[in-house]
Design a protein around this motif. Structure first.
Motif, mmCIF file in Angstrom:
data_model
loop_
_atom_site.group_PDB
_atom_site.id
_atom_site.type_symbol
_atom_site.label_atom_id
_atom_site.label_comp_id
_atom_site.label_asym_id
_atom_site.label_seq_id
_atom_site.Cartn_x
_atom_site.Cartn_y
_atom_site.Cartn_z
ATOM 1 N N MET A 169 0.834 -1.065 0.086
ATOM 2 C CA MET A 169 -0.113 -0.162 -0.071
ATOM 3 C C MET A 169 1.029 1.280 0.028
ATOM 4 N N PRO A 170 0.807 2.205 -0.983
ATOM 5 C CA PRO A 170 1.702 3.493 -1.090
ATOM 6 C C PRO A 170 1.224 4.400 -0.156
ATOM 7 N N ALA A 171 2.234 4.919 0.458
ATOM 8 C CA ALA A 171 2.278 5.941 1.588
ATOM 9 C C ALA A 171 1.705 7.117 1.026
ATOM 10 N N ARG A 172 1.250 8.181 2.011
ATOM 11 C CA ARG A 172 0.760 9.411 1.384
ATOM 12 C C ARG A 172 2.202 10.140 0.957
ATOM 13 N N PRO A 173 2.057 11.049 -0.129
ATOM 14 C CA PRO A 173 3.234 11.989 -0.371
ATOM 15 C C PRO A 173 3.296 13.037 0.680
ATOM 16 N N PRO A 174 4.498 13.627 0.860
ATOM 17 C CA PRO A 174 4.486 14.843 1.609
ATOM 18 C C PRO A 174 3.465 16.103 1.245
ATOM 19 N N ARG A 175 3.106 17.024 2.044
ATOM 20 C CA ARG A 175 2.161 17.950 1.618
ATOM 21 C C ARG A 175 2.775 19.321 1.359
ATOM 22 N N LEU A 176 2.149 20.316 0.564
ATOM 23 C CA LEU A 176 2.385 21.624 0.695
ATOM 24 C C LEU A 176 1.255 22.296 1.608
ATOM 25 N N THR A 177 1.625 22.940 2.629
ATOM 26 C CA THR A 177 0.810 23.388 3.545
ATOM 27 C C THR A 177 0.717 24.972 3.727
ATOM 28 N N ARG A 178 1.624 25.609 3.180
ATOM 29 C CA ARG A 178 1.558 27.099 3.616
ATOM 30 C C ARG A 178 1.276 27.900 2.171
ATOM 31 N N ARG A 179 0.404 29.108 2.450
ATOM 32 C CA ARG A 179 -0.417 29.594 1.213
ATOM 33 C C ARG A 179 0.781 30.074 0.310
ATOM 34 N N ARG A 180 1.911 30.519 0.816
ATOM 35 C CA ARG A 180 2.921 31.119 -0.180
ATOM 36 C C ARG A 180 3.475 29.919 -1.113
ATOM 37 N N GLU A 181 3.384 28.794 -0.703
ATOM 38 C CA GLU A 181 3.913 27.584 -1.354
ATOM 39 C C GLU A 181 2.808 27.117 -2.549
ATOM 40 N N PHE A 182 1.568 27.328 -2.248
ATOM 41 C CA PHE A 182 0.557 27.197 -3.291
ATOM 42 C C PHE A 182 0.565 28.268 -4.278
ATOM 43 N N GLN A 183 0.879 29.414 -3.703
ATOM 44 C CA GLN A 183 0.995 30.770 -4.857
ATOM 45 C C GLN A 183 2.093 30.637 -5.620
ATOM 46 N N ARG A 184 3.267 30.010 -5.211
ATOM 47 C CA ARG A 184 4.572 30.011 -6.025
ATOM 48 C C ARG A 184 4.023 28.859 -7.201
ATOM 49 N N VAL A 185 3.580 27.780 -6.594
ATOM 50 C CA VAL A 185 3.255 26.844 -7.614
ATOM 51 C C VAL A 185 2.241 27.500 -8.601
ATOM 52 N N ALA A 186 1.127 28.174 -8.359
ATOM 53 C CA ALA A 186 0.314 28.557 -9.072
ATOM 54 C C ALA A 186 0.813 29.603 -10.176
ATOM 55 N N ALA A 187 1.878 30.516 -9.714
ATOM 56 C CA ALA A 187 2.624 31.504 -10.540
ATOM 57 C C ALA A 187 3.299 30.674 -11.423
ATOM 58 N N ARG A 188 4.172 29.724 -11.170
ATOM 59 C CA ARG A 188 5.480 29.178 -11.828
ATOM 60 C C ARG A 188 5.132 28.097 -12.524
ATOM 61 N N GLY A 189 4.081 27.436 -12.152
ATOM 62 C CA GLY A 189 3.874 25.928 -12.595
ATOM 63 C C GLY A 189 3.104 25.843 -13.931
ATOM 64 N N GLN A 190 3.017 24.836 -14.592
ATOM 65 C CA GLN A 190 2.292 24.218 -15.587
ATOM 66 C C GLN A 190 0.838 23.804 -15.342
ATOM 67 N N ARG A 191 -0.136 24.202 -15.918
ATOM 68 C CA ARG A 191 -1.446 23.966 -15.665
ATOM 69 C C ARG A 191 -2.033 23.000 -16.416
ATOM 70 N N ALA A 192 -3.121 22.284 -16.035
ATOM 71 C CA ALA A 192 -3.790 21.351 -16.940
ATOM 72 C C ALA A 192 -5.257 21.088 -16.051
ATOM 73 N N GLY A 193 -6.146 20.960 -17.009
ATOM 74 C CA GLY A 193 -7.441 20.499 -16.247
ATOM 75 C C GLY A 193 -8.558 19.654 -17.091
ATOM 76 N N ARG A 194 -9.237 19.034 -15.979
ATOM 77 C CA ARG A 194 -10.226 18.047 -16.932
ATOM 78 C C ARG A 194 -11.678 18.250 -15.854
ATOM 79 N N PRO A 195 -12.555 17.826 -16.271
ATOM 80 C CA PRO A 195 -14.043 18.218 -15.483
ATOM 81 C C PRO A 195 -13.785 17.904 -14.145
ATOM 82 N N GLY A 196 -13.033 16.769 -13.583
ATOM 83 C CA GLY A 196 -13.245 16.499 -12.281
ATOM 84 C C GLY A 196 -12.006 16.958 -11.524
ATOM 85 N N VAL A 197 -11.134 17.478 -11.988
ATOM 86 C CA VAL A 197 -9.978 18.105 -11.375
ATOM 87 C C VAL A 197 -9.083 18.963 -12.124
#
Length: 118
Positions: free
Chosen positions: A1-29
């Motif tokens: 059974m795979p373990a949970r991957p480590p988490r992003l927890t701070r707002r600035r981490e989410f903002q950094r990924v949103a600003a610099r990361g690649q995006r993709a979308g589907r109807p469910g996610v």
């Protein structure tokens, strides 16, 4: 059974990924993926209030956490930070369909997934 991957927890981490990361979308996610060389894979989960009340938002995040555990939890992928964003269909989508959509969105965003997947 795979373990949970480590988490992003701070707002600035989410903002950094949103600003610099690649995006993709589907109807469910929707996903945002940012390469971070020489770092372990870290995953963050979010659901906005437009998804629904707290019960529905938490259900969406639980489903996304389980999908991430199944697809990313074995440690085969490193060097990325990933944000999974819940959409309206996340709570009611068939789980197998949600897994397929997440897998496709992650690949589209540039995350190299291993061949062996559930």
């Amino acid at each position: 059974m795979p373990a949970r991957p480590p988490r992003l927890t701070r707002r600035r981490e989410f903002q950094r990924v949103a600003a610099r990361g690649q995006r993709a979308g589907r109807p469910g996610v929707a996903v945002q993926v940012m390469a971070v060389p020489d770092a372990p894979l870290r995953v963050g989960f979010t659901a906005t209030k437009k998804i629904g009340n707290a019960v529905i938002r938490n259900r969406c995040k639980r489903r996304l956490r389980e999908a991430a555990r199944l697809l990313l939890g074995d440690g085969a992928v490193t060097g990325h930070e990933v944000v999974l964003l819940a959409r309206d269909a996340t709570a009611t989508r068939d789980f197998r369909t949600l897994l397929g959509e997440l897998r496709g969105a992650l690949r589209q965003a540039g995350l190299p997934l291993p061949e062996r997947q559930p």
